[in-house]
Design a protein around this motif. Structure first.
Motif, PDB file in Angstrom:
ATOM      1  N   ALA A  42      49.132  35.892  36.837  1.00 46.79           N
ATOM      2  CA  ALA A  42      49.364  37.082  37.516  1.00 46.79           C
ATOM      3  C   ALA A  42      47.999  37.660  38.330  1.00 46.79           C
ATOM      4  O   ALA A  42      47.084  36.799  37.863  1.00 46.79           O
ATOM      5  CB  ALA A  42      49.860  38.332  36.800  1.00 46.79           C
ATOM      6  N   TYR A  43      47.902  38.197  39.188  1.00 44.48           N
ATOM      7  CA  TYR A  43      46.625  38.681  40.084  1.00 44.48           C
ATOM      8  C   TYR A  43      46.635  40.067  40.442  1.00 44.48           C
ATOM      9  O   TYR A  43      47.823  40.629  40.728  1.00 44.48           O
ATOM     10  CB  TYR A  43      46.394  37.817  41.140  1.00 44.48           C
ATOM     11  N   GLY A  44      45.599  40.636  40.375  1.00 41.86           N
ATOM     12  CA  GLY A  44      45.506  42.012  40.905  1.00 41.86           C
ATOM     13  C   GLY A  44      43.899  42.313  41.337  1.00 41.86           C
ATOM     14  O   GLY A  44      43.075  41.877  40.810  1.00 41.86           O
ATOM     15  N   LYS A  45      43.524  43.359  42.172  1.00 39.21           N
ATOM     16  CA  LYS A  45      42.412  43.839  42.653  1.00 39.21           C
ATOM     17  C   LYS A  45      42.365  45.401  42.403  1.00 39.21           C
ATOM     18  O   LYS A  45      42.883  45.995  43.568  1.00 39.21           O
ATOM     19  CB  LYS A  45      41.951  43.321  43.936  1.00 39.21           C
ATOM     20  N   PRO A  46      42.167  46.226  41.558  1.00 35.35           N
ATOM     21  CA  PRO A  46      42.355  47.433  41.346  1.00 35.35           C
ATOM     22  C   PRO A  46      41.617  48.328  42.418  1.00 35.35           C
ATOM     23  O   PRO A  46      42.141  49.114  42.942  1.00 35.35           O
ATOM     24  CB  PRO A  46      41.863  47.789  39.828  1.00 35.35           C
ATOM     25  N   LEU A  47      40.423  47.948  42.677  1.00 33.55           N
ATOM     26  CA  LEU A  47      39.720  48.656  43.596  1.00 33.55           C
ATOM     27  C   LEU A  47      39.594  47.738  44.842  1.00 33.55           C
ATOM     28  O   LEU A  47      38.634  47.038  45.160  1.00 33.55           O
ATOM     29  CB  LEU A  47      38.226  49.211  43.230  1.00 33.55           C
ATOM     30  N   GLY A  48      40.477  48.169  45.901  1.00 28.19           N
ATOM     31  CA  GLY A  48      40.166  47.465  47.150  1.00 28.19           C
ATOM     32  C   GLY A  48      39.237  47.980  48.032  1.00 28.19           C
ATOM     33  O   GLY A  48      38.717  49.198  47.823  1.00 28.19           O
ATOM     34  N   THR A  49      38.754  47.187  49.262  1.00 29.21           N
ATOM     35  CA  THR A  49      37.523  47.592  49.875  1.00 29.21           C
ATOM     36  C   THR A  49      37.990  47.363  51.303  1.00 29.21           C
ATOM     37  O   THR A  49      37.426  47.562  52.310  1.00 29.21           O
ATOM     38  CB  THR A  49      36.377  46.659  49.583  1.00 29.21           C
ATOM     39  N   PHE A  50      39.175  46.496  51.869  1.00 25.84           N
ATOM     40  CA  PHE A  50      39.595  46.393  53.028  1.00 25.84           C
ATOM     41  C   PHE A  50      41.116  46.364  52.975  1.00 25.84           C
ATOM     42  O   PHE A  50      41.516  45.520  52.500  1.00 25.84           O
ATOM     43  CB  PHE A  50      38.996  45.010  53.499  1.00 25.84           C
ATOM     44  N   THR A  51      41.566  47.261  54.035  1.00 27.16           N
ATOM     45  CA  THR A  51      43.017  47.205  53.844  1.00 27.16           C
ATOM     46  C   THR A  51      43.668  46.305  55.063  1.00 27.16           C
ATOM     47  O   THR A  51      43.061  46.581  56.391  1.00 27.16           O
ATOM     48  CB  THR A  51      43.739  48.608  54.275  1.00 27.16           C
ATOM     49  N   SER A  52      44.604  45.475  55.105  1.00 26.43           N
ATOM     50  CA  SER A  52      45.105  44.668  56.215  1.00 26.43           C
ATOM     51  C   SER A  52      45.354  45.409  57.281  1.00 26.43           C
ATOM     52  O   SER A  52      46.179  46.567  57.135  1.00 26.43           O
ATOM     53  CB  SER A  52      46.226  43.797  55.769  1.00 26.43           C
ATOM     54  N   ARG A  53      45.139  45.261  58.394  1.00 21.35           N
ATOM     55  CA  ARG A  53      45.661  45.911  59.740  1.00 21.35           C
ATOM     56  C   ARG A  53      47.163  45.803  59.811  1.00 21.35           C
ATOM     57  O   ARG A  53      47.717  46.799  60.497  1.00 21.35           O
ATOM     58  CB  ARG A  53      44.968  45.415  61.025  1.00 21.35           C
ATOM     59  N   ASN A  54      47.847  44.792  59.182  1.00 30.10           N
ATOM     60  CA  ASN A  54      49.142  44.924  59.371  1.00 30.10           C
ATOM     61  C   ASN A  54      50.061  45.514  58.215  1.00 30.10           C
ATOM     62  O   ASN A  54      51.232  45.463  58.077  1.00 30.10           O
ATOM     63  CB  ASN A  54      49.589  43.487  59.384  1.00 30.10           C
ATOM     64  N   LEU A  55      49.340  46.451  57.470  1.00 34.75           N
ATOM     65  CA  LEU A  55      49.917  47.075  56.384  1.00 34.75           C
ATOM     66  C   LEU A  55      49.725  48.744  56.517  1.00 34.75           C
ATOM     67  O   LEU A  55      48.817  48.916  56.968  1.00 34.75           O
ATOM     68  CB  LEU A  55      49.524  46.455  54.915  1.00 34.75           C
TER      69      LEU A  55
END
Length: 373
Positions: A42-55
């Motif tokens: 499984a995988y996760g990144k709790p603290l994001g730094t860049f949001t996809s433009r398509n989302l």
């Protein structure tokens, strides 16, 4: 009969001491090879730094690297842990003003309430301090999830040993081991014969000594177009701009005779020059140029487009000045961006050759369900 005991998922934090060290690439390589060995990931990144433009722009939205890693590993939805917040100016401002009082540590703790495979790979923040104001620093994540830390470091020079030793002092027994990335080929033997044995003698397992790789440090023409918001004057129809890579950047601001000699020294390059420098444009096209970028008024001579079509070289124009254009592209070249598909095979091959997977599984006390394929 007694019920079978449900095994709790184990967690591994992939962290670093500075941005651009190769955490996401390491996560991707680990995921590919551990899945092949029968380890449910499984995988996760709790603290994001860049949001996809398509989302959608929300705390639960996937950032670009998370989305890409998930697509490559083809993880079920239950095995993708949510991003708790995206770190940007607004979220930081809200936190400092007291408008955001969310207990993110409690939210992170909820990760452990669900069993999602044998091993959960958690991508930590860019360095050991980032995320502290939210309770999501590397050390805080490790304590909350009771997770060991695999530290990914860029080599730079032998003095990287100081950074590793300081990290060991801060992280203590939480430090599972290190991956040393981007080791110059001229120094790889020194790294293997001197640096790695010394770190091992200090109780720091070295799980990989990864040599530098030009493909991983390159950027696709498609990414350059997006980052520059460039206009495309010519695009080879039979060539994927996602796979056409730029390894070096050159500026054409000299006389044409000097330019020809200058351009021949570099391969797989992008050349930036003024839209009125037709002589420089032709000189660039006659050498190993993967992209021609024009600054100034958006004009292109027909003979330039004809020659570019003959040689399959994309021609772009940008509204930025030369200095700004250079800075943007150099920023792209300085990061290992995963989104170019050509890099996936490169990462997989390098990890297969240089990463000590058997030792990692031993340190994590994980046993695969089947032999490597």
């Amino acid at each position: 009969m007694p019920q079978a005991k449900v095994l709790q998922s184990k967690y591994l934090l992939i962290g670093s001491t500075r941005a651009g060290s190769g955490k996401s690439a390491t996560v991707l390589g680990l995921g590919i090879h551990l899945l092949a060995r029968g380890i449910e990931i499984a995988y996760g990144k709790p603290l994001g730094t860049f949001t996809s433009r398509n989302l959608p722009d929300s705390a639960q939205s996937l950032e670009a690297d998370v989305e890409f890693i998930n697509q490559v590993l083809m993880l079920p939805e239950t095995h993708l842990r949510p991003t708790l917040l995206n770190l940007d100016k607004n979220t930081l401002k809200n936190r400092l003003l007291g408008e955001d009082t969310t207990d993110y540590t409690a939210l992170l703790r909820q990760y452990r309430q669900e069993n999602c495979g044998d091993l959960v790979l958690i991508e930590a923040p860019a360095n050991t301090a980032e995320g502290a104001v939210f309770g999501l620093s590397l050390q805080e994540m490790s304590d909350c999830l009771d997770a060991p830390i695999l530290l990914v470091m860029r080599f730079g020079a032998l003095l990287v040993v100081d950074h590793v030793l300081v990290a060991k002092e801060r992280l203590g027994d939480r430090l599972l081991g290190v991956v040393i990335n981007d080791v110059p080929l001229a120094q790889i033997d020194t790294g293997i014969e001197i640096l790695a044995p010394y770190l091992e003698s200090q109780g720091i397992p070295v799980l990989a000594m990864m040599p530098e790789n030009r493909i991983l440090r390159s950027v696709s023409v498609a990414e350059v177009i997006e980052q520059l918001d460039a206009s495309v004057h010519y695009r080879p129809e039979h060539i994927s701009l996602n796979d056409l890579m730029i390894e070096e950047l050159m500026i054409g601001a000299m006389d044409v005779n000097s330019a020809q000699t200058f351009f021949r020294k570099s391969h797989s390059k992008a050349v930036i020059t003024g839209s009125n420098r037709f002589d420089i444009q032709l000189a660039a096209l006659e050498t190993s140029t993967n992209c021609l970028i024009l600054t100034g008024p958006p004009m292109v001579k027909p003979e330039i487009l004809q020659r570019a079509a003959e040689l399959d070289v994309p021609v772009l124009s940008v509204s930025h000045d030369t200095l700004t254009t250079v800075k943007i592209i150099e920023g792209c070249l300085g990061q290992v961006r995963l989104h170019e598909g050509i890099k996936v095979n490169c990462i997989s091959d390098m990890m297969a050759k240089h990463f000590k997977f058997d030792r990692l599984l031993q340190l994590l006390d994980l046993k695969p369900d089947r032999k490597p394929v």
